[in-house]
Design a protein around this motif. Structure first.
Motif, PDB file in Angstrom:
ATOM      1  N   ALA A 121       0.817  -1.212   0.000  1.00 53.96           N
ATOM      2  CA  ALA A 121       0.000   0.000   0.000  1.00 53.96           C
ATOM      3  C   ALA A 121       0.851   1.263   0.000  1.00 53.96           C
ATOM      4  O   ALA A 121       1.956   1.298   0.552  1.00 53.96           O
ATOM      5  CB  ALA A 121      -0.921   0.001   1.213  1.00 53.96           C
ATOM      6  N   GLN A 122       0.305   2.304  -0.633  1.00 49.28           N
ATOM      7  CA  GLN A 122       0.838   3.658  -0.552  1.00 49.28           C
ATOM      8  C   GLN A 122      -0.326   4.595  -0.277  1.00 49.28           C
ATOM      9  O   GLN A 122      -1.452   4.337  -0.698  1.00 49.28           O
ATOM     10  CB  GLN A 122       1.507   4.077  -1.866  1.00 49.28           C
ATOM     11  CG  GLN A 122       2.640   3.196  -2.318  1.00 49.28           C
ATOM     12  CD  GLN A 122       3.207   3.675  -3.648  1.00 49.28           C
ATOM     13  OE1 GLN A 122       3.813   4.738  -3.735  1.00 49.28           O
ATOM     14  NE2 GLN A 122       3.011   2.887  -4.696  1.00 49.28           N
ATOM     15  N   ARG A 123      -0.061   5.667   0.420  1.00 47.16           N
ATOM     16  CA  ARG A 123      -1.106   6.662   0.664  1.00 47.16           C
ATOM     17  C   ARG A 123      -0.554   8.042   0.376  1.00 47.16           C
ATOM     18  O   ARG A 123       0.618   8.344   0.623  1.00 47.16           O
ATOM     19  CB  ARG A 123      -1.652   6.561   2.090  1.00 47.16           C
ATOM     20  CG  ARG A 123      -0.657   6.885   3.177  1.00 47.16           C
ATOM     21  CD  ARG A 123      -1.141   6.451   4.559  1.00 47.16           C
ATOM     22  NE  ARG A 123      -2.389   7.092   4.946  1.00 47.16           N
ATOM     23  CZ  ARG A 123      -3.100   6.721   6.023  1.00 47.16           C
ATOM     24  NH1 ARG A 123      -2.710   5.712   6.781  1.00 47.16           N
ATOM     25  NH2 ARG A 123      -4.195   7.347   6.328  1.00 47.16           N
ATOM     26  N   LEU A 124      -1.415   8.894  -0.160  1.00 45.51           N
ATOM     27  CA  LEU A 124      -1.039  10.264  -0.477  1.00 45.51           C
ATOM     28  C   LEU A 124      -2.299  11.115  -0.362  1.00 45.51           C
ATOM     29  O   LEU A 124      -3.279  10.901  -1.097  1.00 45.51           O
ATOM     30  CB  LEU A 124      -0.454  10.348  -1.891  1.00 45.51           C
ATOM     31  CG  LEU A 124       0.061  11.711  -2.342  1.00 45.51           C
ATOM     32  CD1 LEU A 124       1.189  12.194  -1.431  1.00 45.51           C
ATOM     33  CD2 LEU A 124       0.549  11.629  -3.791  1.00 45.51           C
ATOM     34  N   ASP A 125      -2.297  12.026   0.584  1.00 44.41           N
ATOM     35  CA  ASP A 125      -3.476  12.854   0.864  1.00 44.41           C
ATOM     36  C   ASP A 125      -4.682  11.944   1.114  1.00 44.41           C
ATOM     37  O   ASP A 125      -4.616  11.088   1.991  1.00 44.41           O
ATOM     38  CB  ASP A 125      -3.714  13.834  -0.282  1.00 44.41           C
ATOM     39  CG  ASP A 125      -2.540  14.783  -0.500  1.00 44.41           C
ATOM     40  OD1 ASP A 125      -1.902  15.142   0.506  1.00 44.41           O
ATOM     41  OD2 ASP A 125      -2.264  15.128  -1.659  1.00 44.41           O
ATOM     42  N   ASP A 126      -5.762  12.107   0.348  1.00 47.65           N
ATOM     43  CA  ASP A 126      -6.976  11.303   0.559  1.00 47.65           C
ATOM     44  C   ASP A 126      -6.989  10.023  -0.282  1.00 47.65           C
ATOM     45  O   ASP A 126      -8.043   9.393  -0.413  1.00 47.65           O
ATOM     46  CB  ASP A 126      -8.223  12.127   0.225  1.00 47.65           C
ATOM     47  CG  ASP A 126      -8.494  13.211   1.254  1.00 47.65           C
ATOM     48  OD1 ASP A 126      -8.167  12.992   2.437  1.00 47.65           O
ATOM     49  OD2 ASP A 126      -9.016  14.274   0.880  1.00 47.65           O
ATOM     50  N   TRP A 127      -5.853   9.645  -0.821  1.00 47.63           N
ATOM     51  CA  TRP A 127      -5.772   8.484  -1.701  1.00 47.63           C
ATOM     52  C   TRP A 127      -5.083   7.309  -1.010  1.00 47.63           C
ATOM     53  O   TRP A 127      -4.209   7.497  -0.173  1.00 47.63           O
ATOM     54  CB  TRP A 127      -4.990   8.834  -2.966  1.00 47.63           C
ATOM     55  CG  TRP A 127      -5.694   9.772  -3.891  1.00 47.63           C
ATOM     56  CD1 TRP A 127      -5.783  11.124  -3.781  1.00 47.63           C
ATOM     57  CD2 TRP A 127      -6.409   9.415  -5.075  1.00 47.63           C
ATOM     58  NE1 TRP A 127      -6.513  11.650  -4.817  1.00 47.63           N
ATOM     59  CE2 TRP A 127      -6.903  10.620  -5.644  1.00 47.63           C
ATOM     60  CE3 TRP A 127      -6.669   8.209  -5.719  1.00 47.63           C
ATOM     61  CZ2 TRP A 127      -7.648  10.641  -6.816  1.00 47.63           C
ATOM     62  CZ3 TRP A 127      -7.408   8.224  -6.885  1.00 47.63           C
ATOM     63  CH2 TRP A 127      -7.898   9.427  -7.423  1.00 47.63           C
ATOM     64  N   VAL A 128      -5.490   6.099  -1.435  1.00 46.01           N
ATOM     65  CA  VAL A 128      -4.768   4.874  -1.102  1.00 46.01           C
ATOM     66  C   VAL A 128      -4.536   4.117  -2.395  1.00 46.01           C
ATOM     67  O   VAL A 128      -5.465   3.958  -3.211  1.00 46.01           O
ATOM     68  CB  VAL A 128      -5.537   3.988  -0.098  1.00 46.01           C
ATOM     69  CG1 VAL A 128      -4.784   2.670   0.140  1.00 46.01           C
ATOM     70  CG2 VAL A 128      -5.739   4.717   1.223  1.00 46.01           C
ATOM     71  N   PHE A 129      -3.302   3.651  -2.585  1.00 45.16           N
ATOM     72  CA  PHE A 129      -2.924   2.907  -3.783  1.00 45.16           C
ATOM     73  C   PHE A 129      -2.379   1.537  -3.393  1.00 45.16           C
ATOM     74  O   PHE A 129      -1.804   1.363  -2.317  1.00 45.16           O
ATOM     75  CB  PHE A 129      -1.844   3.664  -4.571  1.00 45.16           C
ATOM     76  CG  PHE A 129      -2.271   5.015  -5.060  1.00 45.16           C
ATOM     77  CD1 PHE A 129      -2.892   5.151  -6.289  1.00 45.16           C
ATOM     78  CD2 PHE A 129      -2.045   6.146  -4.293  1.00 45.16           C
ATOM     79  CE1 PHE A 129      -3.286   6.403  -6.755  1.00 45.16           C
ATOM     80  CE2 PHE A 129      -2.426   7.395  -4.745  1.00 45.16           C
ATOM     81  CZ  PHE A 129      -3.050   7.519  -5.980  1.00 45.16           C
ATOM     82  N   GLY A 130      -2.521   0.605  -4.297  1.00 46.49           N
ATOM     83  CA  GLY A 130      -2.001  -0.739  -4.102  1.00 46.49           C
ATOM     84  C   GLY A 130      -2.971  -1.744  -4.689  1.00 46.49           C
ATOM     85  O   GLY A 130      -4.164  -1.461  -4.863  1.00 46.49           O
ATOM     86  N   LEU A 131      -2.476  -2.934  -4.995  1.00 46.46           N
ATOM     87  CA  LEU A 131      -3.299  -3.958  -5.630  1.00 46.46           C
ATOM     88  C   LEU A 131      -4.592  -4.189  -4.844  1.00 46.46           C
ATOM     89  O   LEU A 131      -4.564  -4.503  -3.660  1.00 46.46           O
ATOM     90  CB  LEU A 131      -2.502  -5.258  -5.722  1.00 46.46           C
ATOM     91  CG  LEU A 131      -3.192  -6.424  -6.411  1.00 46.46           C
ATOM     92  CD1 LEU A 131      -3.467  -6.115  -7.874  1.00 46.46           C
ATOM     93  CD2 LEU A 131      -2.345  -7.690  -6.288  1.00 46.46           C
ATOM     94  N   GLY A 132      -5.729  -3.991  -5.508  1.00 43.28           N
ATOM     95  CA  GLY A 132      -7.023  -4.222  -4.881  1.00 43.28           C
ATOM     96  C   GLY A 132      -7.473  -3.135  -3.925  1.00 43.28           C
ATOM     97  O   GLY A 132      -8.482  -3.308  -3.232  1.00 43.28           O
ATOM     98  N   ALA A 133      -6.785  -1.998  -3.877  1.00 44.33           N
ATOM     99  CA  ALA A 133      -7.157  -0.956  -2.916  1.00 44.33           C
ATOM    100  C   ALA A 133      -8.548  -0.398  -3.182  1.00 44.33           C
ATOM    101  O   ALA A 133      -9.208   0.109  -2.264  1.00 44.33           O
ATOM    102  CB  ALA A 133      -6.130   0.174  -2.926  1.00 44.33           C
TER     103      ALA A 133
END
Length: 441
Positions: A121-133
């Motif tokens: 997982a990665q997060r940036l501001d109001d976002w979350v990224f990563g497989l299946g996020a």
């Protein structure tokens, strides 16, 4: 589509609803989504993610347990019991991801360097990224936040709230892990204490759906003979399987388009796509393959059985061979999952539409036609009245690079999820604060 059946909230129900909505915490939702996305859970390998969610559901006040299916695979099921006499509602999402992000999968994903294709997982501001996020873990985090808000608001429930996540929800068949996929986990969940009166499935697109398609998987083989690059064209006894396959692919693509149009009904358009072509050996490029295999998926409308789809495809192959007798073809249907439907007048469909209309401030109307397959079809086939409700997807404006097309379904903008959470809360308070007889049970 008929207008939504009006069942107004009482003053008390509206107060409970507003109190529960006020308890929705986007930061808490994002924290859970980040933690869950950081646990790699490809199909058949979701044990760690499911065990994590069992611990989390126990922490928020539910009674939760892990349901093992194999050493590497299992489900999570939580329950919050009401005072009695009401209905039970299962909030459901799968927990497995459609990819493993291995080297072998680069034929599917390309290089896979984008943020949504990473197994962390990665997060940036109001976002979350990563497989299946986004799909499925954004759904799990949202449903869990809904349950948490309901608990914290101390809404006096009559019925029982259930929160379930199952492995095997992706449209795959992982032979190395006991043929995980194709909804094997949700049947396991229901058969082991998780069967509700109603279910709500959260999935992409901002509509309420009462039905979803199944799947038909086919292989179409074009036969020739083993060849050699050093012989001229026209050599007696040599027939390419590869070059004629190009013709077959064009004919098949048109058949799939026609098939979808011919089998559209209700709110389902059963799309399909050619997934790939297989033949030959990269280590032996001097020897053209005797067989070229084309494989594809077409979706199955709930009013069309897999057997009927199989018969339609058989007619296509017969007609193609009659038109082009030089083709040597054979085929098989190697996967089939029926669609599932719920009466659109069923309580849970109407309740979710009331929640949708309360937030959207407009009539629900006819949704966009649907071709995506989920465990919701299996829930309906197993007799559970099920509503699918979602949010606008895909998210736009991502601050990190994400894959084009479907990608890793792993870019989530948290504010997009909150209206869907509020719609589901509405349906839960509408359903779980009433006696069973008011819902026709």
């Amino acid at each position: 589509m008929q207008p939504t059946t009006p069942v107004p909230f009482s003053a008390e129900q509206m107060k409970w609803y507003e109190q529960a909505c006020a308890r929705i915490d986007p930061k808490r939702l994002q924290d859970l989504l980040f933690a869950l996305t950081d646990i790699h859970s490809p199909t058949g390998f979701a044990r760690a993610a499911s065990e994590f969610m069992v611990q989390h559901m126990n922490r928020i006040g539910m009674t939760a347990r892990y349901q093992p299916m194999s050493f590497t695979s299992g489900n999570a099921l939580g329950e919050l019991r009401g005072s009695g006499g009401g209905a039970s509602v299962l909030l459901y999402a799968p927990i497995d991801t459609h990819l493993e992000c291995s080297e072998a999968e680069k034929i599917l994903t390309g290089e896979g360097a984008e943020a949504d294709l990473q197994p962390h997982a990665q997060r940036l501001d109001d976002w979350v990224f990563g497989l299946g996020a986004s799909n499925p873990k954004g759904m799990i985090a949202t449903l869990t936040e809904v349950a948490t808000a309901l608990i914290e608001a101390e809404v006096p429930l009559i019925g029982d709230l259930m929160l379930g996540m199952a492995d095997g929800g992706m449209p795959v068949d992982i032979a190395a892990r006991g043929h995980a996929g194709m909804s094997n986990g949700v049947a396991h969940l229901l058969n082991r204490g998780g069967y509700p009166d109603f279910a709500i499935v959260m999935k992409p697109w901002n509509w309420v759906y009462h039905e979803e398609p199944g799947m038909g998987w086919f292989k179409l083989r074009v036969h020739g003979t083993l060849g050699y690059a050093g012989v001229p064209r026209g050599t007696p006894g040599f027939r390419s399987s590869v070059v004629p396959a190009a013709t077959v692919i064009q004919e098949l693509e048109q058949w799939i388009i026609d098939y979808a149009e011919r089998n559209t009904s209700g709110v389902i358009c059963p799309h399909g796509w050619i997934a790939g072509v297989r033949g030959g050996d990269p280590e032996r490029p001097a020897f053209p393959s005797a067989v070229t295999e084309i494989f594809f998926d077409v979706r199955v409308n709930p009013r069309t059985s897999p057997a009927e789809v199989k018969a339609q495809f058989a007619n296509f192959v017969r007609a193609l061979q009659a038109q082009r007798p030089e083709l040597d073809l054979d085929w098989e249907m190697y996967g089939s999952v029926p669609g599932g439907t719920t009466d659109p007048q069923n309580w849970i469909i109407q309740s979710c539409k009331r929640g949708w209309e309360h937030l959207e401030r407009r009539p629900h109307g006819t949704p966009d036609l649907l071709g995506g397959q989920t465990d919701g079809a299996a829930l309906r086939r197993l007799g559970v009245p099920t509503a699918r409700i979602g949010w606008p997807w895909p998210a736009t404006g991502a601050p990190l690079p994400v894959a084009e097309g479907l990608g890793g379904m792993g870019a989530t903008y948290i504010p997009d999820l909150i209206p869907c959470a509020q719609k589901i809360l509405y349906a839960l308070i509408d359903t779980l604060t009433r006696p069973r007889h008011e819902m026709g049970l």
